[in-house]
Design an enzyme around this catalytic site. Structure first.
Site, PDB file in Angstrom:
ATOM      1  N   ASP A  34       0.781  -1.065   0.067  1.00 18.47           N
ATOM      2  CA  ASP A  34      -0.008  -0.067   0.071  1.00 18.47           C
ATOM      3  C   ASP A  34       1.029   1.452  -0.093  1.00 18.47           C
ATOM      4  O   ASP A  34       1.443   1.569   1.062  1.00 18.47           O
ATOM      5  CB  ASP A  34      -0.983  -0.123   1.093  1.00 18.47           C
ATOM      6  CG  ASP A  34      -1.925   1.103   1.479  1.00 18.47           C
ATOM      7  OD1 ASP A  34      -2.325   1.497   2.449  1.00 18.47           O
ATOM      8  OD2 ASP A  34      -1.585   2.208   0.544  1.00 18.47           O
ATOM      9  N   ASP A  69      -1.645   5.695  -4.988  1.00 18.11           N
ATOM     10  CA  ASP A  69      -1.933   4.987  -3.869  1.00 18.11           C
ATOM     11  C   ASP A  69      -2.443   3.451  -4.125  1.00 18.11           C
ATOM     12  O   ASP A  69      -3.679   3.308  -4.564  1.00 18.11           O
ATOM     13  CB  ASP A  69      -3.403   5.846  -3.199  1.00 18.11           C
ATOM     14  CG  ASP A  69      -3.670   4.897  -1.888  1.00 18.11           C
ATOM     15  OD1 ASP A  69      -4.545   5.305  -1.189  1.00 18.11           O
ATOM     16  OD2 ASP A  69      -3.092   3.855  -1.608  1.00 18.11           O
TER      17      ASP A  69
HETATM   18  C1  LIG Z   1     -13.030  -7.316   1.023  1.00 12.86           C
HETATM   19  C2  LIG Z   1     -12.358  -6.182   0.299  1.00 12.86           C
HETATM   20  N1  LIG Z   1     -11.657  -6.254  -1.000  1.00 12.86           N
HETATM   21  O1  LIG Z   1     -11.134  -5.371  -1.353  1.00 12.86           O
HETATM   22  C3  LIG Z   1     -11.150  -4.318  -0.341  1.00 12.86           C
HETATM   23  C4  LIG Z   1     -10.820  -3.036  -0.402  1.00 12.86           C
HETATM   24  C5  LIG Z   1     -12.092  -4.948   0.811  1.00 12.86           C
HETATM   25  C6  LIG Z   1     -12.082  -4.388   2.038  1.00 12.86           C
HETATM   26  N2  LIG Z   1     -11.390  -4.593   3.159  1.00 12.86           N
HETATM   27  C7  LIG Z   1     -12.013  -4.700   4.353  1.00 12.86           C
HETATM   28  C8  LIG Z   1     -10.044  -4.775   3.265  1.00 12.86           C
HETATM   29  C9  LIG Z   1      -9.434  -3.698   3.171  1.00 12.86           C
HETATM   30  C10 LIG Z   1      -9.708  -2.494   3.681  1.00 12.86           C
HETATM   31  C11 LIG Z   1      -8.532  -1.361   3.538  1.00 12.86           C
HETATM   32  N3  LIG Z   1      -7.651  -2.229   3.092  1.00 12.86           N
HETATM   33  N4  LIG Z   1      -8.341  -3.553   3.185  1.00 12.86           N
HETATM   34  C12 LIG Z   1      -6.474  -2.132   3.043  1.00 12.86           C
HETATM   35  C13 LIG Z   1      -6.209  -0.561   3.769  1.00 12.86           C
HETATM   36  N5  LIG Z   1      -7.134   0.180   3.440  1.00 12.86           N
HETATM   37  C14 LIG Z   1      -6.806   1.404   2.943  1.00 12.86           C
HETATM   38  C15 LIG Z   1      -5.614   1.623   2.050  1.00 12.86           C
HETATM   39  C16 LIG Z   1      -5.689   2.748   1.509  1.00 12.86           C
HETATM   40  N6  LIG Z   1      -4.083   3.320   1.180  1.00 12.86           N
HETATM   41  N7  LIG Z   1      -6.551   3.687   1.313  1.00 12.86           N
HETATM   42  C17 LIG Z   1      -7.747   3.142   1.476  1.00 12.86           C
HETATM   43  N8  LIG Z   1      -7.784   2.156   2.322  1.00 12.86           N
HETATM   44  C18 LIG Z   1      -8.456  -0.166   3.809  1.00 12.86           C
END
Ligand SMILES: Cc1noc(C)c1CN(C)Cc1cc2n(n1)CCN(c1cc(N)ncn1)C2
Length: 391
Positions: free
Chosen positions: A100, A281
């Site tokens: 990330d 991002d």
């Molecule tokens: C299931 C699923 N599959 O695809 C996703 C996404 C999910 C959601 N799920 C809860 C998974 C999740 C939620 C996040 N992530 N992973 C990664 C970190 N997050 C970020 C990072 C960043 N740079 N910017 C925004 N958020 C929030």
């Protein structure tokens, strides 16, 4: 069909979610404000090798090797390219992590995560060689309302053959339900700038910050693809993975992100507007832009409308969407229209959710996976700068 929540809101390091019941699962991004010094960069081992060569002295193998580390690891998209999963060795554990560039913590489910919260996940077991960083803790929140917190170890981490023996590994003692239910990933590996690492009282360095001096070049490259495996490459560029030339532009790392400014944008090939400043991002699924641009884009999509129950623009899944492009230092980065026909909002498959959505007025854009997967993206610590080429 893409289930559950859409996340339309961004957060300033606090959980804000404009969650809607049924639209595609996507990630927004977390915003943490920290200053970071400009860095210009030459690898020490490379300097030593160069100095020895200058005087005709033999270059010891360990110096030559240390100066030239490179590595490559495969990364695979989950359904609808919502996130990308990369195998990373953490201590003696092999974990599926979400690399990330929008955050700076390497955290994982661990033996300290309640078993009820880590069901279905691989997890980090501090190795016999691990040392706990006593007194340190971490706590991170993301724009979609997901969060995690825990304690800190130093352990060996290896990505694509590149290792760092004493990487800060943030072991989760608690994770939010979004992560427990997302069994595709066992944690995150942040590659934003270390200035926004959440460990307190001693912020820790990212994996890239730790290894960049040992890499042949202080760079990593994201080669994300639509519905097929791509890679993250460390220390080198590979001209077989892109066409044309790589166009570079300065990065403003003052907020801890890979922030850059595109000179212009076009919709359906017609130049539509001026500059766009945003962050690269890989942890955000979609392309999040100012409302004025989003509105202008969907005016070109017959039948598109803003659906407040989905928290974004939707349209008929049979719609043909226009391209969206930005220009960076003479390079035109074009997203194919079908990448912007992101995913059905429900199992009927009649209504689809757009891959371009609002940045919720946070004052900058988020160039997430919908954009990045059309490009070969070079994250370069020297400068710092970011480079784009067409895949
Ligand atoms: C299931 C699923 N599959 O695809 C996703 C996404 C999910 C959601 N799920 C809860 C998974 C999740 C939620 C996040 N992530 N992973 C990664 C970190 N997050 C970020 C990072 C960043 N740079 N910017 C925004 N958020 C929030």
């Amino acid at each position: 069909m893409v289930s559950t929540k859409v996340i339309a809101a961004m957060a300033v390091y606090s959980a804000v979610a404009a969650a809607a019941p049924t639209a595609p699962q996507t990630k927004t991004f977390s915003l943490v404000q920290e200053a970071v010094p400009k860095s210009s960069y030459r690898a020490p081992a490379a300097k030593l090798a160069k100095a020895l060569a200058k005087f005709g002295a033999p270059i010891p193998d360990h110096v030559a090797a240390a100066a030239a580390a490179t590595g490559s690891v495969s990364t695979t998209p989950t359904e609808y390219d919502s996130e990308y999963v990369t195998k990373v060795t953490v201590g003696a554990s092999t974990l599926n992590l979400d690399i990330d560039t929008g955050s700076a913590d390497l955290w994982a489910f661990s033996s300290k995560t309640p078993s009820s919260e880590r069901s279905g996940h691989n997890y980090y077991k501090p190795s016999s060689s691990a040392t706990e960083v006593s007194g340190d803790s971490w706590d991170i929140s993301y724009g979609d309302g997901s969060s995690a917190k825990g304690v800190v170890y130093k352990d060996k981490v290896t990505i694509g053959g590149v290792s760092y023996a004493k990487q800060a590994v943030e072991a989760a003692t608690s994770v939010s339900s979004e992560f427990t239910s997302d069994t595709s990933i066992d944690g995150l590996l942040g590659l934003a700038f270390s200035s926004i690492n959440t460990v307190s009282p001693t912020p820790q360095k990212t994996f890239f910050d730790n290894v960049k001096s040992s890499l042949a070049k202080p760079i990593f490259v994201a080669i994300l693809k639509h519905d097929e495996a791509g890679s993250y490459d460390f220390g080198f560029t590979d001209s077989s993975k892109y066409t044309g030339e790589i166009a570079y532009t300065d990065v403003d790392d003052s907020q801890g992100f890979w922030s850059f400014t595109a000179d212009s944008y076009s919709i359906a090939g017609s130049k539509s507007g001026g500059s766009i400043t945003g962050i690269a991002d890989t942890g955000t699924t979609l392309l999040l832009l100012d409302d004025s641009i989003v509105d202008a884009y969907y005016k070109k999509v017959n039948g598109a409308s803003y659906d407040s129950s989905q928290g974004g623009y939707v349209f008929s899944c049979s719609a043909t969407l226009p391209t969206f492009a930005i220009t960076v230092n003479g390079h035109t980065a074009t997203i194919p229209g079908d990448y912007i026909n992101y995913a059905p909002v429900d199992s009927s498959g009649s209504s689809c959710y757009g891959g371009i959505q609002s940045n919720s007025g946070i004052g900058f854009s988020i160039f997430g996976d919908v954009f990045l997967k059309s490009q070969y993206v070079v994250f370069d610590a020297s400068g710092p700068q970011i480079g784009f080429a067409t895949q």
